[in-house]
Scaffold this active site. Structure first.
Site, PDB file in Angstrom:
ATOM      1  NE  ARG A   1    -102.560  -2.720 -79.279  1.00  0.00           N
ATOM      2  CZ  ARG A   1    -101.919  -3.680 -77.593  1.00  0.00           C
ATOM      3  NH1 ARG A   1    -101.446  -4.819 -78.032  1.00  0.00           N
ATOM      4  NH2 ARG A   1    -101.424  -3.073 -76.554  1.00  0.00           N
TER       5      ARG A   1
ATOM      6  CE  LYS B   1    -116.014 -10.992 -96.588  1.00  0.00           C
ATOM      7  NZ  LYS B   1    -117.663 -10.478 -95.921  1.00  0.00           N
TER       8      LYS B   1
ATOM      9  NE  ARG C   1    -100.238  -7.395 -70.484  1.00  0.00           N
ATOM     10  CZ  ARG C   1     -99.239  -8.618 -70.763  1.00  0.00           C
ATOM     11  NH1 ARG C   1     -99.614 -10.119 -69.956  1.00  0.00           N
ATOM     12  NH2 ARG C   1     -99.142  -9.442 -71.732  1.00  0.00           N
ATOM     13  CB  THR C   2    -104.428  -3.488 -74.313  1.00  0.00           C
ATOM     14  OG1 THR C   2    -102.871  -3.250 -73.994  1.00  0.00           O
ATOM     15  CG2 THR C   2    -104.663  -2.174 -74.118  1.00  0.00           C
TER      16      THR C   2
ATOM     17  CG  HIS D   1    -100.060   1.524 -75.343  1.00  0.00           C
ATOM     18  ND1 HIS D   1    -101.052   1.681 -74.613  1.00  0.00           N
ATOM     19  CD2 HIS D   1     -99.872  -0.030 -74.526  1.00  0.00           C
ATOM     20  CE1 HIS D   1    -101.840   0.435 -74.326  1.00  0.00           C
ATOM     21  NE2 HIS D   1    -100.732  -0.532 -74.440  1.00  0.00           N
TER      22      HIS D   1
HETATM   23  N1   CP Z   1     -99.571  -3.845 -72.502  1.00  0.00           N
HETATM   24  C1   CP Z   1     -99.778  -4.184 -73.212  1.00  0.00           C
HETATM   25  O1   CP Z   1    -100.079  -2.991 -74.428  1.00  0.00           O
HETATM   26  O2   CP Z   1     -99.976  -5.895 -73.032  1.00  0.00           O
HETATM   27  P1   CP Z   1    -100.287  -6.315 -73.753  1.00  0.00           P
HETATM   28  O3   CP Z   1    -100.028  -6.379 -75.268  1.00  0.00           O
HETATM   29  O4   CP Z   1    -101.045  -7.567 -73.495  1.00  0.00           O
HETATM   30  O5   CP Z   1    -102.302  -5.038 -74.106  1.00  0.00           O
END
Ligand code: CP
Length: 354
Positions: free
Chosen positions: A102, A81, A52-53, A130
């Site tokens: 992320r 590397k 999603r993100t 998040h």
């Molecule tokens: N909600 C969320 O962060 O989903 P993903 O891990 O799929 O990005």
């Protein structure tokens, strides 16, 4: 002037509301925003899996007319590397107008922002924060319910659930919200967050089953038990499947309950619940794209968001004890702590020192 988004508290509540308002306008009038980011490039550095993100950010930028570079598997980049976080993010930030990251280590986005040449957006740092999921959640609640006077149940892995950490802090800033935490002792909300909520005047209660809380809830925020954050498989096996929402339990809930989940789901909501009009989690995932469109637009085009200083504390000879903190995993980062005489936390991961 731009601002990184590492923690939602980097922006004011008025600014969150501005992002939400813009996201709603984009959803209603998408044609107005087509091409608004033509010529801009977003770097997406996903050191950890995401559906999603990652894809909502990518879709957001493409819908705005911008371009995308990046990786979703660090092993296909020079990280394989041995390149470190600083060199990777410094380099990619020079190719990008905005960088979305992320990472499995807590505080990693903050560390990247230290040397980046463009704004950095935290797309999830370990079990810490998040913020763009929270913008998604706030937008969903604004559009589908409301943001004030809510009785909010938060269920599952509240210790490792970064979406929960960002969300409860945000919702506590809106008037009249109360929290019921539905979890086990081992997976309870971190103390520093609970303290922040209570000091801010939020009512907080703890229960150990969904049934105990469900009757009075306006919102039920379900979360996955975060298998990847457990020290061992045995420990995970002990905690998984403790909290499951099913159609039978949902019968006792209010008719206008909003069931949210940041997704991905494993077994904590049975699939029969998906058809219930109270199940909003797929709508929520869709709102995420509009929230990220608004955020990208605001960061790239608007100069009213003044950046907060990234670091305000100092080391004082202390060392963060969190093995999952970036400061203990990346060479060249300085330890830094903020707080007072009673509570002192690491500025990267917020692990409490005293
Ligand atoms: N909600 C969320 O962060 O989903 P993903 O891990 O799929 O990005």
């Amino acid at each position: 002037m731009y601002s990184h988004l590492i923690d939602l508290n980097d922006y004011s509540v008025e600014q969150w509301n501005e992002i939400i308002k813009l996201a709603r306008d984009i959803k209603s009038n998408p044609h107005i925003y087509e091409g608004a980011c033509t010529g801009k490039i977003m770097g997406t550095l996903f050191y950890e899996p995401s559906t999603r993100t990652q894809m909502s950010f990518q879709s957001a930028m493409l819908r705005l007319g911008g371009g995308i570079i990046g990786f979703d598997n660090p092993q296909t980049s020079s990280i394989a590397k041995g390149e470190n976080l600083k060199d990777t993010t410094k380099t990619v930030s020079g190719y990008s107008d905005i960088m979305v990251m992320r990472h499995h280590l807590e505080g990693a986005a903050k560390a990247a922002a230290l040397t980046a040449d463009c704004p950095v957006v935290n797309a999830g740092d370990g079990g810490h924060l998040h913020p763009t999921q929270t913008l998604t959640d706030l937008l969903t609640l604004t559009a589908e319910k409301r943001l004030t006077d809510l009785n909010i149940g938060v269920c599952g892995d509240l210790k490792n659930g970064r979406t929960v950490h960002s969300l409860v802090r945000a919702l506590s800033k809106y008037e009249g919200n109360k929290f019921t935490f539905i979890s086990t002792k081992a997976l309870g909300l971190p103390e520093y967050i609970r303290k922040e909520l209570i000091e801010g005047g939020a009512e907080c209660a703890d229960v150990s089953s969904i049934e105990e809380a469900l009757l009075d809830l306006d919102v039920l925020y379900m979360t996955r038990i975060q298998k990847e954050r457990f020290a061992s498989d045995e420990e995970y096996e002990r905690q998984k499947d403790v909290f499951v929402l099913n159609a039978r339990k949902l019968k006792a809930a209010k008719k206008d309950l909003a069931v949210l989940h940041p997704l991905p789901r494993v077994d904590e909501i049975t699939h029969e619940v998906d058809g219930d009009p109270r199940a909003l989690y797929f709508k929520q995932a869709n709102y995420g794209m509009y929230a990220r469109m608004a955020l990208i637009l605001i960061i790239l085009n608007y100069d009213g968001f003044k950046p907060k200083p990234l670091f305000e504390g100092e080391s004082g000879g202390l060392k963060c004890a969190n093995k999952r903190c970036i400061v203990n995993n990346e060479k060249g980062l300085k330890q830094s702590f903020v707080g007072g005489s009673d509570v002192l936390v690491c500025e990267y991961c917020e692990e409490r020192v005293i």
